[in-house]
Write a protein that holds these residues in place. Structure first.
Motif, mmCIF file in Angstrom:
data_model
loop_
_atom_site.group_PDB
_atom_site.id
_atom_site.type_symbol
_atom_site.label_atom_id
_atom_site.label_comp_id
_atom_site.label_asym_id
_atom_site.label_seq_id
_atom_site.Cartn_x
_atom_site.Cartn_y
_atom_site.Cartn_z
ATOM 1 N N PRO A 80 0.833 -1.204 0.000
ATOM 2 C CA PRO A 80 0.000 0.000 0.000
ATOM 3 C C PRO A 80 0.867 1.253 0.000
ATOM 4 N N TYR A 81 0.623 2.136 -0.958
ATOM 5 C CA TYR A 81 1.461 3.329 -1.091
ATOM 6 C C TYR A 81 1.470 4.167 0.178
ATOM 7 N N LEU A 82 0.316 4.377 0.805
ATOM 8 C CA LEU A 82 0.265 5.237 1.985
ATOM 9 C C LEU A 82 1.027 4.632 3.160
ATOM 10 N N ARG A 83 1.085 3.307 3.231
ATOM 11 C CA ARG A 83 1.900 2.666 4.264
ATOM 12 C C ARG A 83 3.378 2.810 3.935
ATOM 13 N N PHE A 84 3.724 2.667 2.673
ATOM 14 C CA PHE A 84 5.101 2.885 2.233
ATOM 15 C C PHE A 84 5.545 4.299 2.585
ATOM 16 N N LYS A 85 4.681 5.259 2.329
ATOM 17 C CA LYS A 85 5.020 6.647 2.609
ATOM 18 C C LYS A 85 5.254 6.873 4.099
ATOM 19 N N THR A 86 4.355 6.388 4.920
ATOM 20 C CA THR A 86 4.464 6.603 6.366
ATOM 21 C C THR A 86 5.719 5.951 6.930
ATOM 22 N N THR A 87 5.946 4.698 6.587
ATOM 23 C CA THR A 87 7.088 3.989 7.150
ATOM 24 C C THR A 87 8.408 4.517 6.602
ATOM 25 N N HIS A 88 8.409 4.904 5.328
ATOM 26 C CA HIS A 88 9.665 5.380 4.753
ATOM 27 C C HIS A 88 10.056 6.745 5.312
ATOM 28 N N LEU A 89 9.109 7.617 5.494
ATOM 29 C CA LEU A 89 9.427 8.917 6.079
ATOM 30 C C LEU A 89 9.893 8.763 7.526
ATOM 31 N N ALA A 90 9.349 7.777 8.236
ATOM 32 C CA ALA A 90 9.838 7.490 9.588
ATOM 33 C C ALA A 90 11.271 6.969 9.531
ATOM 34 N N HIS A 91 11.563 6.190 8.516
ATOM 35 C CA HIS A 91 12.918 5.661 8.307
ATOM 36 C C HIS A 91 13.932 6.783 8.114
ATOM 37 N N HIS A 92 13.486 7.925 7.615
ATOM 38 C CA HIS A 92 14.392 9.036 7.347
ATOM 39 C C HIS A 92 14.780 9.824 8.600
ATOM 40 N N HIS A 93 14.379 9.368 9.761
ATOM 41 C CA HIS A 93 14.900 9.945 11.007
ATOM 42 C C HIS A 93 16.258 9.293 11.262
ATOM 43 N N ASP A 94 17.312 9.912 10.744
ATOM 44 C CA ASP A 94 18.632 9.290 10.707
ATOM 45 C C ASP A 94 19.169 8.811 12.051
ATOM 46 N N PRO A 95 18.921 9.498 13.170
ATOM 47 C CA PRO A 95 19.413 8.964 14.440
ATOM 48 C C PRO A 95 18.882 7.567 14.767
ATOM 49 N N SER A 96 17.766 7.177 14.154
ATOM 50 C CA SER A 96 17.186 5.857 14.418
ATOM 51 C C SER A 96 17.540 4.833 13.339
ATOM 52 N N LEU A 97 18.340 5.188 12.355
ATOM 53 C CA LEU A 97 18.686 4.265 11.279
ATOM 54 C C LEU A 97 19.273 2.968 11.846
ATOM 55 N N THR A 98 18.778 1.861 11.350
ATOM 56 C CA THR A 98 19.148 0.483 11.721
ATOM 57 C C THR A 98 18.634 0.084 13.099
ATOM 58 N N ASP A 99 17.983 0.976 13.834
ATOM 59 C CA ASP A 99 17.438 0.646 15.147
ATOM 60 C C ASP A 99 16.463 -0.525 15.006
ATOM 61 N N PRO A 100 16.648 -1.601 15.754
ATOM 62 C CA PRO A 100 15.777 -2.772 15.609
ATOM 63 C C PRO A 100 14.304 -2.499 15.910
ATOM 64 N N TYR A 101 14.015 -1.392 16.562
ATOM 65 C CA TYR A 101 12.635 -1.083 16.921
ATOM 66 C C TYR A 101 12.101 0.153 16.203
ATOM 67 N N ASP A 102 12.899 1.201 16.106
ATOM 68 C CA ASP A 102 12.391 2.493 15.653
ATOM 69 C C ASP A 102 12.646 2.784 14.174
ATOM 70 N N ASP A 103 13.387 1.939 13.482
ATOM 71 C CA ASP A 103 13.584 2.096 12.043
ATOM 72 C C ASP A 103 12.705 1.065 11.329
ATOM 73 N N PRO A 104 11.630 1.503 10.666
ATOM 74 C CA PRO A 104 10.714 0.547 10.019
ATOM 75 C C PRO A 104 11.344 -0.243 8.880
ATOM 76 N N GLU A 105 12.513 0.168 8.388
ATOM 77 C CA GLU A 105 13.125 -0.515 7.260
ATOM 78 C C GLU A 105 14.400 -1.257 7.643
ATOM 79 N N THR A 106 14.615 -1.470 8.924
ATOM 80 C CA THR A 106 15.833 -2.137 9.342
ATOM 81 C C THR A 106 15.796 -3.623 9.021
#
Length: 325
Positions: A81-107
């Protein structure tokens, strides 16, 4: 009164036309092209369409969010779903959380404590998923199952935003299904196969986009590839640049990087590969790194471990692997 100038990124709009042209042409003329060639064309078009979706959620090619969203309304990729992709990907762009097992939706990393609770069979599967061939073969299935499982639970718990995202997605499936029934010469099994292969190709891009590193600025990769995959991924192989400047359109990334190569590589700690061929040579059958997050306890930028125990099982499940590519 001077009319307001309409801002259009024609390069990105051309990509959109290529996506629709590739999908409609390969399906409508499948009998003429043959199943093999039409399947290849469709796979390429769907891969490019996923990359185009990524550009849209970052605000291209129009300034209007509604106009951009309309361009990706038909759910030609069927599964995300595009709107889910958008929400999770923009959350992924919070760089301090990149690769975080919990707070990075794309880890693709997991909490070591959670890893130790998994069965040997599951650990073996995820280790295979950390090879390039594994990521391409089983990665799409692992990602989709964990994502759907999380979203189903959230909808059950009353999350209306996620429910609306899926309703929007189902509406976007209608014109695609009607096209395949009424206008297409392509069998549905071939369309579904192309969808899966397009996901597998996208896994090449996301395979090592991010690494576990103490410093957030050193977690995003540069792959200096200028071949067909770079075009299909709309230059997102220059991922460290994209994360530093997420609104920079795809057609400006290459020149931007070349003008600032030394500073970009200094900033990301030299996390760079020459090409996707090099990546395949190194990691086709070899895991790029461990699945448990190597910096989870010592990395001062990560969420303190005491907070990890308060995270939900659903959060663990959804962040177990990358869905969007």
């Amino acid at each position: 009164m001077t009319p307001r100038k309409i801002h259009v990124q024609w390069q990105t709009l051309l990509v959109c036309l290529c996506c629709y042209g590739g999908v409609t042409g390969s399906t409508f003329y499948a009998d003429v092209l043959g199943l093999g060639l039409s399947g290849v064309v469709l796979t390429v078009a769907l891969t490019l369409y996923s990359s185009f979706n990524h550009e849209v959620l970052h605000g291209h090619p129009f300034r209007s969010t509604a106009a951009n969203t309309a361009l990706v309304f038909p759910a030609m990729g069927l599964l995300i779903p595009y709107l889910r992709f958008k929400t999770t990907h923009l959350a992924h762009h919070h760089d301090p959380s990149l690769t975080d097992p919990y707070d990075d939706p794309e880890t693709n990393y997991t909490d070591p404590a959670v890893w130790n609770t998994w069965s040997k069979a599951r650990q073996k599967l995820y280790k295979w998923n950390n090879t390039l061939l594994g990521r391409m073969s089983v990665g799409p299935v692992i990602g989709l199952i964990t994502f759907y499982k999380h979203d189903a639970q959230q909808i059950k718990n009353g999350n209306r935003e996620i429910l609306v995202a899926y309703l929007f997605h189902f509406a976007g499936l209608v014109p695609v299904v009607l096209w395949l029934i009424w206008m297409s010469d392509m069998p549905f099994w071939l369309y579904a196969t192309a969808v899966y292969f397009s996901h597998a190709i996208l896994k090449i891009r996301t395979f090592l986009e991010h690494q576990a590193h103490e410093k957030a600025r050193c977690r995003s990769v540069i792959i200096e590839d200028r071949g067909p995959l770079s075009v299909l991924f709309l230059k997102n192989n220059l991922h460290a640049v994209h994360h530093a400047y997420p609104t920079l359109p795809w057609y400006r990334l290459q020149a931007f990087y070349e003008q600032r190569r030394d500073s970009v590589l200094t900033r990301n700690g030299g996390y760079v590969y020459g090409s996707y061929a090099q990546v395949a040579t190194l990691f086709l059958l070899k895991a790029k790194d461990p699945v448990p997050h190597s910096q989870w306890i010592t990395g001062h930028e990560q969420v303190p471990q005491i907070q990890n125990l308060q995270k939900t099982t659903a959060a663990r499940d959804i962040t177990a692997c990358n869905l969007t590519g």
